[in-house]
Design an enzyme around this catalytic site. Structure first.
Site, PDB file in Angstrom:
ATOM      1  CB  SER A 124      -0.848  -0.122   1.157  1.00  0.00           C
ATOM      2  OG  SER A 124      -1.410   1.090   1.377  1.00  0.00           O
ATOM      3  CE1 TYR A 148      -3.733  -2.314   5.402  1.00  0.00           C
ATOM      4  CE2 TYR A 148      -3.344  -0.136   4.517  1.00  0.00           C
ATOM      5  CZ  TYR A 148      -3.391  -1.244   4.237  1.00  0.00           C
ATOM      6  OH  TYR A 148      -3.552  -1.758   2.948  1.00  0.00           O
ATOM      7  CE  LYS A 152      -1.280  -4.191   3.127  1.00  0.00           C
ATOM      8  NZ  LYS A 152      -1.393  -5.391   2.534  1.00  0.00           N
ATOM      9  CG  ASN A 197     -12.858   0.394   5.664  1.00  0.00           C
ATOM     10  OD1 ASN A 197     -13.133   0.481   6.887  1.00  0.00           O
ATOM     11  ND2 ASN A 197     -12.571  -0.912   5.624  1.00  0.00           N
ATOM     12  NE  ARG A 230      -6.369  10.767   0.234  1.00  0.00           N
ATOM     13  CZ  ARG A 230      -6.074  11.840   0.708  1.00  0.00           C
ATOM     14  NH1 ARG A 230      -5.426  12.911  -0.096  1.00  0.00           N
ATOM     15  NH2 ARG A 230      -6.227  12.130   2.086  1.00  0.00           N
TER      16      ARG A 230
END
Length: 338
Positions: A124, A148, A152, A197, A230
């Site tokens: 990610s 999170y 990763k 999410n 994004r």
């Protein structure tokens, strides 16, 4: 090539399994179905007419992993299985480290036992943290801002160390940006359990009538319209990136990180307007306060994906919205519609 896919019934996993089968790979899925549905794999079989091997199991179950990999004897593994909600990771960090890091260790141990030396890992862009510069390239510092992202980054480190210690091993770390969209058939798509999410499922659920309005967190960012920006990537493009990673791995060893994005930022308001254009429906929304930890903008450099994997995104934001709407409008309750 025989490919073992953990988490293959999930959103990205099911689209990648679809792409693998269309390219005539032999596939075996290992999935606990904790956050996915076996109906996704049934629909993939219907779309391709190809068989899918399947084991229901958890990556924390070393014996089950060992047995499934030993029986299938894969040439390569694609590792999707894991927990993925940033907010939840703040509340349950130990669960995230256990599943995402220990699960990766267990998988590599099972691969060692069967002699499989190739892995493509679902990582990610959250590993980068707050941007020192944009676009993010693979040389950017690794400084994740939440548990999170840290899981990763830890899993990437584990795979890198395993590659260095294992003669002939190959690891591709695909750092996703924001996967959205659905297969053009409308038969498989994103079906989050409970509260979504990510932004796109919220927009789609408002459009289909499951939610009354969308909350936009922050309208005063230093972006074109004040809303967060994004890098969105169509899930079918992302699935192709995994095939490109497999093809690259056949003739390579060592560990490489590769961004998977479009290299272009889209703001929240731009995404809302694109979805309205794709559906002909208004998306009621209101701007509320920023969320702590949200970044104003991030998007990828895609140069390494082009040079190393000969891959680049084909679909734009209009395609992402159109395919999302086809999936959501034809399956308003996701896979619960049968």
């Amino acid at each position: 090539m025989r490919v073992f896919v953990t988490g293959g019934a999930g959103f990205i996993g099911s689209h990648t399994v679809l792409a693998l089968l269309r390219a005539r790979y032999e596939v075996h899925v290992f999935d606990s179905f904790a956050n996915s549905s076996p109906r996704a794999l049934r629909r993939v079989r219907e779309l391709t007419g190809a068989p899918i091997g399947m084991t229901e199991g958890d990556v924390l179950d070393q014996k089950a992993l060992n047995a499934a990999i030993a029986a299938f004897r894969p040439d390569a593994v694609i590792h999707f299985a894991g927990l993925k909600a940033v907010g939840e990771s703040e509340e349950k960090p130990l669960d995230y480290f256990t599943v995402n890091v220990q699960g990766t260790v267990n998988l590599l141990r099972a691969m060692d036992r069967s002699g499989c030396k190739t892995i493509v890992f679902s990582s990610s862009a959250t590993v980068y943290g707050e941007p020192v510069y944009l676009p993010f390239d693979e040389a950017h510092q690794i400084a994740p801002m939440n548990p999170y992202g840290r899981t990763k980054a830890f899993a990437e480190g584990v795979i890198g160390d395993w590659c260095r210690a294992t003669e002939g091993a190959s690891g591709l770390l695909l750092r996703y940006f924001n996967p959205v969209g659905a297969d053009e058939s409308g038969r498989i798509g994103e079906d989050p359990a409970g509260r979504p999410n990510n932004l796109m499922p919220f927009i789609a659920q408002v459009a289909v009538g499951r939610r009354q309005a969308l909350r936009v967190f922050g309208g005063d960012y230093p972006t074109r319209d004040g809303t967060g920006e994004r890098d969105y990537i169509h899930v079918s493009d992302l699935a192709r990136a995994h095939l490109a990673a497999l093809e690259y791995s056949v003739d390579s060893t060592g560990c490489e990180a590769v961004n998977v994005g479009t290299g272009q930022g889209v703001t929240v308001m731009e995404l809302i307007r694109a979805f309205e254009a794709a559906t002909g429906r208004e998306i009621p929304h209101r701007i509320v306060e920023r969320r702590p930890g949200d970044l104003a903008s991030y998007y990828s450099s895609t140069e390494r994906a082009k040079s190393l994997l000969n891959w680049e995104a084909r679909f734009g934001i209009d395609d992402m919205c159109a395919t999302t709407w086809k999936w959501q409008s034809e399956n308003p309750n996701g896979y619960r519609d049968g």
